[in-house]
Motif scaffolding. Structure first.
Motif, PDB file in Angstrom:
ATOM      1  N   MET A   1       0.850  -1.245   0.226  1.00 41.58           N
ATOM      2  CA  MET A   1      -0.022   0.016   0.094  1.00 41.58           C
ATOM      3  C   MET A   1       0.929   1.217   0.219  1.00 41.58           C
ATOM      4  O   MET A   1       1.589   1.411   0.914  1.00 41.58           O
ATOM      5  CB  MET A   1      -0.930   0.041   1.455  1.00 41.58           C
ATOM      6  CG  MET A   1      -1.841   1.433   1.405  1.00 41.58           C
ATOM      7  SD  MET A   1      -2.871   1.183   2.820  1.00 41.58           S
ATOM      8  CE  MET A   1      -3.943  -0.106   2.216  1.00 41.58           C
ATOM      9  N   ASP A   2       0.787   2.145  -1.019  1.00 39.51           N
ATOM     10  CA  ASP A   2       1.258   3.489  -1.067  1.00 39.51           C
ATOM     11  C   ASP A   2       0.728   4.241   0.097  1.00 39.51           C
ATOM     12  O   ASP A   2      -0.355   4.644   0.067  1.00 39.51           O
ATOM     13  CB  ASP A   2       1.346   3.950  -2.384  1.00 39.51           C
ATOM     14  CG  ASP A   2       1.648   5.279  -2.585  1.00 39.51           C
ATOM     15  OD1 ASP A   2       2.192   5.863  -1.595  1.00 39.51           O
ATOM     16  OD2 ASP A   2       1.859   5.844  -3.975  1.00 39.51           O
ATOM     17  N   ARG A   3       1.556   4.792   0.955  1.00 41.64           N
ATOM     18  CA  ARG A   3       1.310   5.413   2.143  1.00 41.64           C
ATOM     19  C   ARG A   3       1.079   7.080   1.780  1.00 41.64           C
ATOM     20  O   ARG A   3       0.980   8.031   2.713  1.00 41.64           O
ATOM     21  CB  ARG A   3       2.131   5.262   3.372  1.00 41.64           C
ATOM     22  CG  ARG A   3       2.169   3.849   3.842  1.00 41.64           C
ATOM     23  CD  ARG A   3       0.485   3.625   4.400  1.00 41.64           C
ATOM     24  NE  ARG A   3       0.307   2.113   4.657  1.00 41.64           N
ATOM     25  CZ  ARG A   3      -0.702   1.425   5.283  1.00 41.64           C
ATOM     26  NH1 ARG A   3      -1.593   2.254   5.333  1.00 41.64           N
ATOM     27  NH2 ARG A   3      -0.365   0.216   5.545  1.00 41.64           N
ATOM     28  N   THR A   4       1.172   7.723   0.630  1.00 39.53           N
ATOM     29  CA  THR A   4       1.358   8.740   0.035  1.00 39.53           C
ATOM     30  C   THR A   4      -0.245   9.260  -0.041  1.00 39.53           C
ATOM     31  O   THR A   4      -0.812   8.798  -1.030  1.00 39.53           O
ATOM     32  CB  THR A   4       2.168   9.115  -1.199  1.00 39.53           C
ATOM     33  OG1 THR A   4       3.625   8.585  -0.862  1.00 39.53           O
ATOM     34  CG2 THR A   4       2.005  10.669  -1.276  1.00 39.53           C
ATOM     35  N   PRO A   5      -0.656  10.200   0.755  1.00 43.29           N
ATOM     36  CA  PRO A   5      -2.008  10.543   0.767  1.00 43.29           C
ATOM     37  C   PRO A   5      -2.219  11.468  -0.887  1.00 43.29           C
ATOM     38  O   PRO A   5      -1.473  12.022  -1.086  1.00 43.29           O
ATOM     39  CB  PRO A   5      -2.389  11.379   1.942  1.00 43.29           C
ATOM     40  CG  PRO A   5      -1.163  11.175   2.766  1.00 43.29           C
ATOM     41  CD  PRO A   5      -0.174  10.910   1.938  1.00 43.29           C
ATOM     42  N   PRO A  46      -5.742  -8.604  10.172  1.00 42.27           N
ATOM     43  CA  PRO A  46      -4.855  -7.703   9.197  1.00 42.27           C
ATOM     44  C   PRO A  46      -3.727  -7.247   9.929  1.00 42.27           C
ATOM     45  O   PRO A  46      -3.518  -7.106  11.015  1.00 42.27           O
ATOM     46  CB  PRO A  46      -5.816  -6.820   9.020  1.00 42.27           C
ATOM     47  CG  PRO A  46      -6.861  -6.535  10.200  1.00 42.27           C
ATOM     48  CD  PRO A  46      -6.904  -7.677  10.785  1.00 42.27           C
ATOM     49  N   ALA A  47      -2.776  -6.748   9.011  1.00 42.97           N
ATOM     50  CA  ALA A  47      -1.604  -6.449   9.182  1.00 42.97           C
ATOM     51  C   ALA A  47      -1.422  -5.316  10.122  1.00 42.97           C
ATOM     52  O   ALA A  47      -0.556  -5.112  10.763  1.00 42.97           O
ATOM     53  CB  ALA A  47      -0.475  -6.457   8.228  1.00 42.97           C
ATOM     54  N   GLY A  48      -2.022  -4.216   9.816  1.00 41.97           N
ATOM     55  CA  GLY A  48      -2.177  -2.872  10.448  1.00 41.97           C
ATOM     56  C   GLY A  48      -3.183  -1.907   9.603  1.00 41.97           C
ATOM     57  O   GLY A  48      -3.764  -2.418   8.910  1.00 41.97           O
ATOM     58  N   ARG A 142      -5.658  -7.127   3.838  1.00 42.92           N
ATOM     59  CA  ARG A 142      -4.429  -7.105   4.675  1.00 42.92           C
ATOM     60  C   ARG A 142      -4.141  -6.297   5.872  1.00 42.92           C
ATOM     61  O   ARG A 142      -3.471  -6.423   6.633  1.00 42.92           O
ATOM     62  CB  ARG A 142      -3.436  -7.319   3.519  1.00 42.92           C
ATOM     63  CG  ARG A 142      -2.940  -8.500   2.925  1.00 42.92           C
ATOM     64  CD  ARG A 142      -1.649  -8.454   2.450  1.00 42.92           C
ATOM     65  NE  ARG A 142      -1.399  -7.695   1.318  1.00 42.92           N
ATOM     66  CZ  ARG A 142      -1.659  -7.836   0.108  1.00 42.92           C
ATOM     67  NH1 ARG A 142      -1.998  -9.002  -0.427  1.00 42.92           N
ATOM     68  NH2 ARG A 142      -1.387  -7.004  -0.931  1.00 42.92           N
ATOM     69  N   HIS A 143      -4.736  -4.917   5.381  1.00 40.52           N
ATOM     70  CA  HIS A 143      -4.283  -3.841   6.261  1.00 40.52           C
ATOM     71  C   HIS A 143      -5.364  -3.275   7.240  1.00 40.52           C
ATOM     72  O   HIS A 143      -5.082  -2.863   8.111  1.00 40.52           O
ATOM     73  CB  HIS A 143      -3.768  -2.413   5.652  1.00 40.52           C
ATOM     74  CG  HIS A 143      -2.435  -2.832   4.907  1.00 40.52           C
ATOM     75  ND1 HIS A 143      -2.333  -3.296   3.450  1.00 40.52           N
ATOM     76  CD2 HIS A 143      -1.102  -2.546   4.939  1.00 40.52           C
ATOM     77  CE1 HIS A 143      -1.151  -3.476   3.051  1.00 40.52           C
ATOM     78  NE2 HIS A 143      -0.453  -2.912   4.270  1.00 40.52           N
ATOM     79  N   PHE A 144      -6.693  -3.610   6.851  1.00 36.57           N
ATOM     80  CA  PHE A 144      -7.919  -3.038   7.569  1.00 36.57           C
ATOM     81  C   PHE A 144      -8.923  -3.961   8.270  1.00 36.57           C
ATOM     82  O   PHE A 144      -8.966  -5.103   7.208  1.00 36.57           O
ATOM     83  CB  PHE A 144      -8.720  -2.112   6.899  1.00 36.57           C
ATOM     84  CG  PHE A 144      -7.894  -0.996   6.402  1.00 36.57           C
ATOM     85  CD1 PHE A 144      -7.655   0.302   7.195  1.00 36.57           C
ATOM     86  CD2 PHE A 144      -7.102  -0.960   5.455  1.00 36.57           C
ATOM     87  CE1 PHE A 144      -7.156   1.552   7.065  1.00 36.57           C
ATOM     88  CE2 PHE A 144      -6.359   0.555   5.066  1.00 36.57           C
ATOM     89  CZ  PHE A 144      -6.277   1.393   5.834  1.00 36.57           C
ATOM     90  N   PRO A 145      -9.246  -4.269   9.472  1.00 34.58           N
ATOM     91  CA  PRO A 145     -10.245  -5.176   9.631  1.00 34.58           C
ATOM     92  C   PRO A 145     -11.629  -4.713   9.268  1.00 34.58           C
ATOM     93  O   PRO A 145     -12.191  -3.793   9.669  1.00 34.58           O
ATOM     94  CB  PRO A 145     -10.330  -5.004  11.432  1.00 34.58           C
ATOM     95  CG  PRO A 145      -9.707  -3.524  11.432  1.00 34.58           C
ATOM     96  CD  PRO A 145      -8.803  -3.246  10.445  1.00 34.58           C
ATOM     97  N   VAL A 146     -12.204  -5.441   8.164  1.00 36.66           N
ATOM     98  CA  VAL A 146     -13.343  -5.083   7.665  1.00 36.66           C
ATOM     99  C   VAL A 146     -14.485  -6.222   7.980  1.00 36.66           C
ATOM    100  O   VAL A 146     -14.186  -7.362   7.945  1.00 36.66           O
ATOM    101  CB  VAL A 146     -13.284  -5.276   6.053  1.00 36.66           C
ATOM    102  CG1 VAL A 146     -14.690  -4.993   5.547  1.00 36.66           C
ATOM    103  CG2 VAL A 146     -12.227  -4.089   5.615  1.00 36.66           C
TER     104      VAL A 146
END
Length: 257
Positions: A1-5, A46-48, A142-146
């Motif tokens: 995931m690209d963390r650049t907003p 999820p990882a984070g 992978r990154h968010f609990p949904v």
């Protein structure tokens, strides 16, 4: 995931008339991207999580993460709407339709970008865009609990046709479909039984309501789907009030289940 907003802005090009895929006949229907199937599912661990903002994720999609919420502090999972742009449109445009109405601090918006001028099923057949969307969903999960019960797909024009098609093929992932001015539906397989919200302008000059939603909605109802249908006095558009009603309809159904 690209963390650049990235800022979610832009209007995109005007949509055009949609139609189902025109590729060669399929020798056999299989449970894969070539037949509209998605494999991504919410993860139990999820990882984070990312910071609030709009990010580029796998598959050239945009993800809007809401501001830090009070209810998320209690450990509740997110809900997710995948919102699909129209022909000639952009992921940024798709976000703009629901972003003003997405007030919930637990709502993620994912906007995929078609590889071409519109979605694969309209051009040559399912495959490339299904794979791109699947990659984006895998990245988000992978990154968010949904919440597995809180996943929906929405779209406008060609995007609405694509949302309907993918929603019927992947009702075991999408519990609801929000279709704003669809032109057709072309699922190659059917899974699950998603709830469906359809809206259409009575003066639509691009996808005339009589040839499109007034044909599709009865067909869906005859097939046993629960459909909520709204016509409005405008043209080829997503009125803010209709977008608000659609999200409230979806959220209300989640509270009852």
């Amino acid at each position: 995931m690209d963390r650049t907003p990235r800022q979610a802005a832009g209007t995109g090009a005007a949509p055009r008339r949609a139609g189902p895929e025109r590729g060669l006949p399929h020798p056999a229907v299989t449970e894969d991207a070539r037949h509209g199937r998605l494999t991504a599912r919410p993860s139990a661990s999820p990882a984070g999580e990312g910071e609030p903002g709009t990010y580029r994720v796998a598959g050239e999609a945009l993800l809007r993460v809401p501001p830090a919420p009070g209810d998320r502090a209690a450990g509740r999972p997110y809900r997710l709407v995948t919102v699909v742009h129209g022909a000639g449109g952009t992921a940024e445009q798709a976000l703009s339709w629901l972003l003003p109405q997405a007030g919930s601090a637990s709502l993620l918006l994912l906007a995929p970008q078609a590889a071409g001028s519109t979605w694969d099923v309209v051009r040559e057949g399912y495959g490339p865009d299904v794979a791109r969307l699947d990659a984006a969903l895998h990245d988000v999960f992978r990154h968010f609990p949904v919440d597995p019960a809180g996943v929906a797909v929405a779209g406008f024009s060609d995007g609405a046709s694509y949302a309907l098609s993918l929603g019927l093929a992947n009702g075991d992932l999408f519990g609801a479909v929000l279709a704003f001015s669809p032109g057709f539906m072309a699922p190659m397989v059917h899974h699950g039984r998603p709830r469906i919200f359809v809206s259409h302008g009575r003066a639509d000059p691009v996808l005339p309501v009589g040839q499109c939603s007034r044909r599709l909605v009865p067909e869906l109802a005859r097939s046993g789907y629960a459909v909520t249908y709204r016509e409005f006095g405008g043209g080829h558009e997503v009125p803010p009030g209709t977008a608000t009603e659609a999200l409230r309809w979806w959220a209300g159904g989640l509270r009852r289940t």
